[in-house]
Structures are given as C-alpha cells and as structure tokens.
Scaffold this active site. Structure first.
Site, PDB file in Angstrom:
ATOM      1  N   LYS A  78       0.834  -1.268  -0.051  1.00 22.00           N
ATOM      2  CA  LYS A  78      -0.104   0.076  -0.129  1.00 22.00           C
ATOM      3  C   LYS A  78       1.063   1.110   0.052  1.00 22.00           C
ATOM      4  CE  LYS A  78      -3.984   2.055   2.362  1.00 22.00           C
ATOM      5  NZ  LYS A  78      -4.753   2.251   3.720  1.00 22.00           N
ATOM      6  N   SER A 158      -9.742   2.273   2.564  1.00 24.25           N
ATOM      7  CA  SER A 158      -8.953   3.030   1.875  1.00 24.25           C
ATOM      8  C   SER A 158      -8.046   2.130   0.913  1.00 24.25           C
ATOM      9  CB  SER A 158      -8.187   4.047   2.451  1.00 24.25           C
ATOM     10  OG  SER A 158      -7.455   3.338   3.488  1.00 24.25           O
ATOM     11  N   SER A 182     -10.376   0.114   6.722  1.00 24.34           N
ATOM     12  CA  SER A 182      -9.861   0.231   5.567  1.00 24.34           C
ATOM     13  C   SER A 182      -8.962  -0.964   4.983  1.00 24.34           C
ATOM     14  CB  SER A 182      -8.689   1.466   5.510  1.00 24.34           C
ATOM     15  OG  SER A 182      -9.512   2.537   5.501  1.00 24.34           O
TER      16      SER A 182
END
Lengths: 491, 95
Positions: A78, A158, A182
């Site tokens: 990420k 997210s 997320s």
C-alpha cells in the site's frame, strides 16, 4: 505462466521450496498480470526491474538453502508505507515527488524475510475514504462486476488498490492499513481476506500517519492461511514506535486447527440494522449456522453503544488527522506553492496539495480541537470511545469471538456516495467499533450477493487473541467454500 | 449545530488552508451537516467515564534519553523543495 498467479501465497511458498518454478518466473508472471490489468489502476507506482532483481537474489538464497519465510514471494505494498528509494505518495498531491530515504518497519520486516515488492498500491488520499475515489492518482477499480452489468464498481477503501490487486491476481498478497475499516471493507468488496491485527501488533513507524491511536497495518490475502503467514512476518516489537507491543509473536499459521468445537461465538443484536442489505443479512444468518454446525455455541450479546461508534470515530480520527497533517507545510518534503510570505506559502501549498475529503477532515478536526469546543466534541468522543471499548470487554467475558457482517452492502458504482459524506461514512458502520476498541478483526469472503458480488463476514476477538481469530476464520472459510474469481471464464 | 461563514473562515485560518470566499458558504453547509450528525453523542451519559486517549492499555515503553541515530542532514534535506548549505529554505520571515 498465468497459472502461477492463481496460486495462494502458501502454495507459491511450497512450490518455490520444491523447485517447481523459480522466484523470477513467479515474479515475471505477476508483472504480466500487472500489465494485463493496468486499467484497474491498482498500482500507483510499479517497480518491475527492482522486483526482478530481488527475485534473482531470492532464487540464489533458495539455492543456498537459506530462504526467508517469504523468500521470493511477490507482494503489493500500500502506498502509505515508506519504501526506501521508491516514490511514496499516500495518494496525495502534497507528497508530490517524495522518495523516502528510509524503509517502514513493516516493509523492512517483509524485505528481511525475502519478499519481493512489485510496487505501491493505490488508496484513498491519506487513507481517508471508503471507495478509493479520493486518490489524487484516480480511483482504483473493483475487478468484480455485477452479473450482466458492465459498470465499474469501487473496490472499497482506503486499501482499494491492494484489494483490487490481490483479487485480480496482480500480486500474491498485499499490505493494507486499517484505521476504521480500510482493510476489512475493501476485502469484503473484492472477495478476499483482510485482517486488522490488535492495535500495537504491527509497528506504525514509517507508515504515513492518519489517526495515530487507530492506524494499524495488516495483511490482505486470498486465504486465511496466507493472512496468518504474512501477519507473523509483519508483526513484532519496534522501539521506534512506543505503542508497538513488546510481546512475543505467535506462529499464527499454527492456530489454524480447523476445530472450533465448544468455542462461544457472540452475535450482537445492535448490528441488525434496518438498512442492512437483504443478501448481507441472509449471509450472516448462514454464517451463524455454519459455525454452529462446526460445534460452536452461538450466544446473543449486547454492544449497546454501537450506534455512537461512527460519530465518535468522525471526531477522534479527524482530530488526530488535523494534527498529524500539520507537517505538510511545503518546507520539508513534497509540494511547495510559492507565496508572498511564509504564511502565504503554507496556506497556498496546503490548499493546492490536499484533496476535498482530506480538507473536510482537517476542518472537522481543527474545529473539534479548537478553543471552546474541545470538551464538547473531542473529550466527549474520547469518553464515548471508552464506553464502546467497555461494551466489548463485557461481551468477551461470555464469548470467545464475535461474528458480524463486514459491510452493510456489496460494492457500489463509482460516484454513488460522492456528494454525501455521511452516507459514505456508513460503509464502516460494522468495522469502526472494533477499531475504536483496538481489537483484531478479519473479513472472510463468504458468499456472493444476488447480483454476483462478493460479500464478507467479519470475526472479532479480544485484544491479542489473533490466534482464536484465525482459528474461527479458517473454519468459516472452509465451510463457506468461497471460490469466486473476478474474471470467471477469462482465466 | 450550524457553523456560520465566520467560524469556517476561522477554522481555515487555524488549519492554514487557503479558502476562496465563494467556497465559504457551501463548506459551512457541508460541515454543519456532518456536525449535526455528530451531535447525537451529546445524548450519551458520560459523567463518570474516563476518556480513552489511545488505542492500547499497555504502558508505553521508555527508552534512554540518549542519541540513537543522526548525522543524516543530506538525507533529511533530500526531499526539501528548497535547501541551502545544510538548512531548509523558507520565504523571508524577518524584514
């Protein structure tokens, strides 16, 4: 070489050890998948040359009989984890061109175990969002589509790029971060396993900070076993994060016994919301039956402050964010927009560098912390947060784990909630309470909606009991038998 | 809970984010919407409740108050939009 991308992380690990294929072949296959599915916008930055170089070293290490736990396994990272020498954006324009001179502790752990970094995955700007649409680099797309409908759907957020990449076989597994859901909500939307460990299990050092009392890194994988393998490597004490726990890291893979006989599973009545999607409701009921049939005892529990979790979160997280994001001032890194004075440079840089949702949260947080409002909002939210935590403490006196849906509905089309922030926030209604309480949680893909979209079920346990979490998740995965693939029929 | 334009202007100043006059009213409306949704927290009785200020109840670890790392001025400045002779460069602050 397509079939190599279909392997689970654990199968790829075993295949490398047996010499069925090389780390270079495995990495090459994933680089191919990244090319094929570039339209999903799952990665912000791809580093194929670095990945192949690392894979060559991995093959050498395997040949020498000194393979690390993740030697030669290609992962997506990420783009909130700082990676030495590789652009790190947090999906924000304000970090324009930022190349960290250091490596986050979690990615350093992965590196030390021999993992191959394929690139940095897309996310909502500063991890603030539930759809990945707030990324400065454009929305990542869900590889899944509704049956008979070609519209693009959000991957959730997210960690949407990580979820899309894992689901589309563009990496074996990925890292995510979870502040209010997320990891778990995008995992549910994309049909993968997403796990948020206990707050303090993984070091936060080198992860771009959003809300420091909530942020936790965790694995995003296609199987529960892979999740356990990855978490064992990601976790551990780090003197550079004072909130990282000085506790031994169990071998989480060993907790997958397949046996939950006699375990007590709590079902919270407060999660039976009116707005719950009928398919989600039905799947939850099925999940209860599956665990019961596997020998668990099902117990109704009460979590009376559940309805206050979201408003509490939307004070605590923005307040911490407004403070954390004060560092973006055009002086030390990233974007600078010139101004007439120092102050003018600050306000212009921050106006140009932050997107709408990030600004909204900075404003809410600044307001909640400002003179005259601190007690009414911030202190109040901290007290309600305590009540939410105490609800769980009481519940766990009578149960070993809790089963809930992960998200109230399946993945939605792009743009659906974009003009109503509160409607967007409701996506996290089932994930936020555990975040506020610092508990571990996992989303396991458990079925498809009537429209053919994946749905996850969430398991929660008490702090530091990831072993029970994985144990229950393993049984849920086995009984649900989810075998869905986003490109069915396309290979 | 309703935020007026002046309050939003004050928040933007505190947050150091430039805001055009035309954006004030729509933003005030949007933030007011969010804050009135948050207002439901006021119905919770929290009189005897200890605030929860962190994500863990573990005692945070201490370390020796000693230098453990450093001497990386070049690395620290590597990402600066403007740097001179080992320092960050900023617009003139003293006339």
């Amino acid at each position: 070489m397509t079939e190599l991308t279909q392997l689970s992380l654990s199968a790829a690990r075993d295949g490398l050890a047996k010499g069925d294929f090389s780390a270079v072949e495995l990495t090459q296959a994933h680089i191919g998948a990244m090319d094929t599915h570039r339209d999903l916008n799952a990665y912000i930055t791809e580093v194929p040359e670095l990945a192949l170089e690392r894979a060559k070293e991995a093959d050498y290490n395997i040949g020498q009989g000194r393979a690390g736990a993740l030697e030669g396994l290609p992962l997506g990272i990420k783009d909130l984890f700082c990676t030495e020498g590789i652009l790190t954006t947090a999906a924000s324009y304000i970090l324009d061109g930022f190349t960290p001179p250091y490596e986050s502790t979690v990615t350093a752990n992965l590196k030390a175990a021999g993992a191959v970094n394929l690139g940095k995955t897309n996310l909502d700007e500063f991890a603030m969002g539930s759809s990945n649409e707030s990324s400065y680099y454009g929305a990542a797309l869900n590889p899944w589509k509704k049956t008979g409908d070609n519209s693009n759907l959000v991957p959730g957020g997210s960690s949407g790029g990580s979820a899309a990449a894992v689901s589309a076989r563009m990496c074996l597994a990925a890292t995510g971060t979870d502040t209010g859901g997320s990891i778990r909500q995008p995992a549910s939307f994309c049909g993968i396993v997403g796990m948020k460990p206990t707050y303090g299990r993984c070091s936060r050092w080198g992860i771009v900070a959003f809300s420091s009392s909530l942020d936790q890194a965790g694995p995003m994988t296609r199987t529960v076993r892979d999740s356990a393998i990855l978490l064992s490597v990601m976790s551990g004490h780090d003197p550079k994060d004072s909130t990282s726990a000085d506790l031994p890291v169990p071998d989480f893979e060993a907790s997958l016994t397949g046996d939950i006989k006699g375990l007590r599973i709590g079902i919270p009545d407060e999660y039976r919301l009116d707005e719950l999607d009928a398919d989600v409701k039905a799947l939850w009921e099925k999940g209860i039956t599956w665990l019961k049939d596997a020998g668990a005892e099902i117990i109704d529990i009460a979590l009376p402050h559940t309805k206050y979790a979201l408003p509490t979160y939307y004070i605590v997280a923005p307040a911490e964010a407004s403070s954390n994001l004060a560092r973006y001032d055009g002086v030390r890194f990233g974007l600078r927009v010139e101004g007439d004075s120092l102050d003018d440079m600050y306000v212009k840089t921050r106006a140009a560098g932050f997107g709408e949702e990030v600004k909204r949260r900075i404003f809410i947080g600044t307001y909640a912390l400002s003179a005259g409002y601190y007690d009414a909002y911030y202190l109040k939210a901290q007290k309600v947060r305590q009540l939410i935590y105490q609800d769980f403490v009481s519940a766990f006196k009578g149960v070993d784990a809790i089963l809930t849906p992960t998200a109230p509905k399946p993945a939605f089309p792009l743009g659906e909630n974009s003009d109503d922030p509160v409607a967007m926030y409701l996506n996290d209604v089932f994930t936020v309470p555990a975040s506020l309480a610092g508990l571990p949680g996992i989303s396991v893909p458990a079925g498809l909606s009537s429209g053919g979209l994946p749905l996850g079920l969430q398991i929660l346990t008490k702090r530091w009991d990831e072993e029970t979490l994985f144990r229950v998740a393993g049984v849920l995965e086995e009984t649900a038998g989810f075998s869905g693939h986003p490109f069915d029929g396309e290979g | 809970m309703s935020l007026d334009d002046a309050t939003v202007r004050k928040i933007a100043t505190l947050a150091r984010i430039d805001l055009a006059d035309a954006d004030l009213a729509p933003l005030a409306k949007e933030l007011s919407g969010i804050m009135s949704w948050i207002e439901q927290l006021q119905e919770v009785d929290t009189d005897a409740v200890e605030p929860m200020s962190g994500g863990t109840d573990m005692t945070l670890s201490w370390r020796k108050d000693a230098v453990s790392d450093g001497g990386h001025a070049d690395k620290v400045l590597a990402n600066a939009p403007e740097a001179h002779e080992g320092f960050f460069g900023v617009p003139k602050v003293v006339e």
